[in-house]
Design a protein around this motif. Sequence first.
Motif, PDB file in Angstrom:
ATOM      1  N   UNK A 106      78.875  -4.994  85.922  1.00 54.50           N
ATOM      2  CA  UNK A 106      79.274  -5.520  84.620  1.00 54.50           C
ATOM      3  C   UNK A 106      79.096  -4.512  83.508  1.00 54.50           C
ATOM      4  N   UNK A 107      77.924  -3.918  83.445  1.00 59.11           N
ATOM      5  CA  UNK A 107      77.661  -2.895  82.431  1.00 59.11           C
ATOM      6  C   UNK A 107      78.518  -1.656  82.693  1.00 59.11           C
ATOM      7  N   UNK A 108      78.639  -1.309  83.960  1.00 59.41           N
ATOM      8  CA  UNK A 108      79.458  -0.157  84.320  1.00 59.41           C
ATOM      9  C   UNK A 108      80.912  -0.320  83.906  1.00 59.41           C
ATOM     10  N   UNK A 109      81.451  -1.518  84.078  1.00 57.84           N
ATOM     11  CA  UNK A 109      82.858  -1.741  83.722  1.00 57.84           C
ATOM     12  C   UNK A 109      83.075  -1.628  82.217  1.00 57.84           C
ATOM     13  N   UNK A 110      82.076  -1.968  81.419  1.00 54.70           N
ATOM     14  CA  UNK A 110      82.205  -1.781  79.971  1.00 54.70           C
ATOM     15  C   UNK A 110      82.358  -0.291  79.668  1.00 54.70           C
ATOM     16  N   UNK A 111      81.578   0.535  80.345  1.00 48.29           N
ATOM     17  CA  UNK A 111      81.696   1.979  80.139  1.00 48.29           C
ATOM     18  C   UNK A 111      82.978   2.526  80.744  1.00 48.29           C
ATOM     19  N   UNK A 112      83.412   1.990  81.866  1.00 42.05           N
ATOM     20  CA  UNK A 112      84.682   2.427  82.457  1.00 42.05           C
ATOM     21  C   UNK A 112      85.803   2.253  81.440  1.00 42.05           C
ATOM     22  N   UNK A 113      85.812   1.118  80.758  1.00 44.45           N
ATOM     23  CA  UNK A 113      86.843   0.887  79.741  1.00 44.45           C
ATOM     24  C   UNK A 113      86.798   1.970  78.672  1.00 44.45           C
ATOM     25  N   UNK A 114      85.612   2.243  78.143  1.00 48.39           N
ATOM     26  CA  UNK A 114      85.480   3.220  77.060  1.00 48.39           C
ATOM     27  C   UNK A 114      85.831   4.620  77.556  1.00 48.39           C
ATOM     28  N   UNK A 115      85.433   4.968  78.765  1.00 42.39           N
ATOM     29  CA  UNK A 115      85.709   6.298  79.314  1.00 42.39           C
ATOM     30  C   UNK A 115      87.204   6.486  79.562  1.00 42.39           C
ATOM     31  N   UNK A 116      87.858   5.461  80.059  1.00 37.39           N
ATOM     32  CA  UNK A 116      89.266   5.619  80.442  1.00 37.39           C
ATOM     33  C   UNK A 116      90.262   5.203  79.367  1.00 37.39           C
ATOM     34  N   UNK A 117      89.839   4.348  78.434  1.00 33.69           N
ATOM     35  CA  UNK A 117      90.780   3.817  77.440  1.00 33.69           C
ATOM     36  C   UNK A 117      90.346   4.026  75.999  1.00 33.69           C
ATOM     37  N   UNK A 118      89.127   4.482  75.794  1.00 35.08           N
ATOM     38  CA  UNK A 118      88.615   4.668  74.448  1.00 35.08           C
ATOM     39  C   UNK A 118      87.928   3.426  73.915  1.00 35.08           C
ATOM     40  N   UNK A 119      87.462   3.467  72.663  1.00 36.89           N
ATOM     41  CA  UNK A 119      86.648   2.391  72.105  1.00 36.89           C
ATOM     42  C   UNK A 119      87.422   1.198  71.563  1.00 36.89           C
TER      43      UNK A 119
END
Length: 96
Positions: free
Chosen positions: A52-65
């Motif tokens: 769950x926490x990882x997927x939040x970072x995946x979004x930011x890493x791959x799509x931005x904030x």
Amino acid sequence: MSFQAYLDAIETKTGLTPRQLVELAGQRGFGPGTKATPILQWLKDDYDLGRGHGMALVHVITKGPKISDAHVGRGGAHGDRNDELWLDGAASNPHA
């Protein structure tokens, strides 16, 4: 838990701001176009972050904030205040 709350919890657990983790991800070659699996494995191995926490970072890493308006202004635990996630640390967040 709101998207921002996930990022704030990651900072608490790792001692790194989301922006620092995005920079480390970039040094590893992760960015737009990277699949979630290798990013999640790195976050699990190096920081013991769950999916769950990882997927939040995946979004930011791959799509931005930027996040969808669907998450903004909703009441309750899952709503975020605006459509731009704060990556520079919970203590300095002007929207907190």
